[in-house]
Scaffold this motif. Structure first.
Motif, mmCIF file in Angstrom:
data_model
loop_
_atom_site.group_PDB
_atom_site.id
_atom_site.type_symbol
_atom_site.label_atom_id
_atom_site.label_comp_id
_atom_site.label_asym_id
_atom_site.label_seq_id
_atom_site.Cartn_x
_atom_site.Cartn_y
_atom_site.Cartn_z
ATOM 1 N N PRO A 34 0.805 -1.230 0.000
ATOM 2 C CA PRO A 34 0.000 0.000 0.000
ATOM 3 C C PRO A 34 0.842 1.286 0.000
ATOM 4 C CG PRO A 34 -0.942 -1.572 1.522
ATOM 5 C CD PRO A 34 0.372 -2.149 1.049
ATOM 6 N N PHE A 35 2.015 1.238 0.595
ATOM 7 C CA PHE A 35 2.870 2.425 0.593
ATOM 8 C C PHE A 35 3.326 2.755 -0.818
ATOM 9 C CE2 PHE A 35 3.196 1.179 4.992
ATOM 10 C CZ PHE A 35 3.090 2.401 5.632
ATOM 11 N N GLY A 36 3.788 1.753 -1.535
ATOM 12 C CA GLY A 36 4.237 1.975 -2.905
ATOM 13 C C GLY A 36 3.101 2.382 -3.821
ATOM 14 N N GLU A 37 1.965 1.698 -3.703
ATOM 15 C CA GLU A 37 0.808 2.015 -4.541
ATOM 16 C C GLU A 37 0.328 3.448 -4.298
ATOM 17 O OE1 GLU A 37 -2.288 -0.886 -3.811
ATOM 18 O OE2 GLU A 37 -0.859 -2.530 -4.070
ATOM 19 N N SER A 38 0.216 3.823 -3.040
ATOM 20 C CA SER A 38 -0.287 5.159 -2.713
ATOM 21 C C SER A 38 0.728 6.233 -3.101
ATOM 22 C CB SER A 38 -0.657 5.253 -1.239
ATOM 23 O OG SER A 38 0.445 4.924 -0.414
ATOM 24 N N ALA A 39 2.011 5.960 -2.908
ATOM 25 C CA ALA A 39 3.050 6.923 -3.295
ATOM 26 C C ALA A 39 3.004 7.162 -4.805
ATOM 27 C CB ALA A 39 4.424 6.423 -2.869
ATOM 28 N N GLN A 40 2.911 6.093 -5.581
ATOM 29 C CA GLN A 40 2.853 6.235 -7.035
ATOM 30 C C GLN A 40 1.609 7.006 -7.470
ATOM 31 O OE1 GLN A 40 3.241 2.268 -8.611
ATOM 32 N NE2 GLN A 40 5.410 2.151 -8.108
ATOM 33 N N ALA A 41 0.483 6.708 -6.848
ATOM 34 C CA ALA A 41 -0.762 7.399 -7.208
ATOM 35 C C ALA A 41 -0.644 8.899 -6.947
ATOM 36 C CB ALA A 41 -1.934 6.817 -6.420
ATOM 37 N N ALA A 59 -1.486 14.458 2.461
ATOM 38 C CA ALA A 59 -2.255 13.725 1.452
ATOM 39 C C ALA A 59 -1.929 12.234 1.496
ATOM 40 C CB ALA A 59 -1.982 14.294 0.066
ATOM 41 N N TRP A 60 -0.652 11.901 1.699
ATOM 42 C CA TRP A 60 -0.248 10.493 1.752
ATOM 43 C C TRP A 60 -0.864 9.803 2.963
ATOM 44 C CZ3 TRP A 60 5.552 8.576 1.765
ATOM 45 C CH2 TRP A 60 5.601 7.257 1.322
ATOM 46 N N ALA A 61 -0.790 10.444 4.121
ATOM 47 C CA ALA A 61 -1.382 9.854 5.329
ATOM 48 C C ALA A 61 -2.888 9.675 5.152
ATOM 49 C CB ALA A 61 -1.081 10.726 6.546
ATOM 50 N N ASP A 66 -7.654 6.311 4.267
ATOM 51 C CA ASP A 66 -8.916 6.136 3.554
ATOM 52 C C ASP A 66 -8.974 4.859 2.710
ATOM 53 O OD1 ASP A 66 -9.647 8.562 4.653
ATOM 54 O OD2 ASP A 66 -9.370 9.697 2.790
ATOM 55 N N HIS A 67 -7.867 4.494 2.074
ATOM 56 C CA HIS A 67 -7.876 3.360 1.151
ATOM 57 C C HIS A 67 -7.401 2.040 1.756
ATOM 58 C CE1 HIS A 67 -8.045 6.782 -1.634
ATOM 59 N NE2 HIS A 67 -8.685 5.941 -2.430
ATOM 60 N N PHE A 68 -6.576 2.119 2.816
ATOM 61 C CA PHE A 68 -5.987 0.902 3.366
ATOM 62 C C PHE A 68 -6.152 0.767 4.882
ATOM 63 C CE2 PHE A 68 -3.504 2.033 -0.445
ATOM 64 C CZ PHE A 68 -3.709 0.890 -1.199
ATOM 65 N N SER A 69 -6.856 1.724 5.509
ATOM 66 C CA SER A 69 -7.032 1.738 6.971
ATOM 67 C C SER A 69 -5.694 1.678 7.701
ATOM 68 C CB SER A 69 -7.935 0.584 7.427
ATOM 69 O OG SER A 69 -9.202 0.698 6.845
#
Length: 191
Positions: A34-41, A59-61, A66-69
């Motif tokens: 989830p860290f990599g996915e969210s960072a890329q997004a 925004a990252w936090a 929101d997406h991964f709890s």
């Protein structure tokens, strides 16, 4: 618990409450994807700029929550590179006033996220690469990581030698929401 963790636990409790501090240190994640996915997004959506650590971290936090709890916290503090203080935290970031008034002031600290012993920074590479000429930060980043990097995600104890993130304050939810909304507004209006 090491000294840094004890101090961080106190800062979370002071800013967000004892229950949230306990919950933060009780959380365990097993999949760093989830860290990599969210960072890329986020990096696809937000154009590179110098000094956008507060909004990117908030925004990252928010995205992770929101997406991964994932209960990532936004930490403000100092950044030292090879012993030199690159960013110095002097005062807390503004909190929403409810008046709709825009606050404009300079801030010399740095922001990043932390969760479960991991530290994430979406702005450090962008900031370093945007510096024209030589600088301690730019030289260090290019020497240690090379060009074209996106996000820094590392266990705190495994940060490269000479890179020191010093927590001073943990942002409250209202601050995280305010800076996340500010980034959304800027993106929507092309600012």
């Amino acid at each position: 618990m090491n000294t840094r963790q004890i101090k961080l636990k106190q800062k979370i409790a002071r800013s967000r409450g004892v229950a949230e501090s306990e919950a933060y240190f009780g959380y365990r994640f097993h999949d760093p994807a989830p860290f990599g996915e969210s960072a890329q997004a986020l990096m696809r959506e937000v154009p590179p700029s110098f000094g956008s650590c507060v909004m990117l971290s908030c925004a990252w936090a928010s995205y992770l929550k929101d997406h991964f709890s994932t209960p990532a916290i936004v930490v403000a503090g100092d950044l030292k590179i090879s012993g030199a203080r690159i960013f110095k935290y002097k005062e807390k970031l503004p909190e929403p006033s409810g008046t709709g008034k825009i606050v404009q002031k300079s801030w010399g600290g740095h922001c990043w996220i932390e969760v479960n012993g991991y530290l994430g920074d979406l702005s450090i590479f962008r900031t370093a690469y945007s510096i024209s000429g030589r600088s301690i930060l730019k030289d260090y980043i290019l020497d240690r990581f090379g060009p074209g990097r996106g996000a820094l995600l590392s266990p705190v104890e495994d940060l490269p030698d000479g890179m020191q993130y010093i927590p001073q304050y943990v942002l409250k939810d209202a601050q995280v929401d305010m800076f996340t909304a500010s980034l959304g507004y800027q993106l929507e209006h092309g600012i």
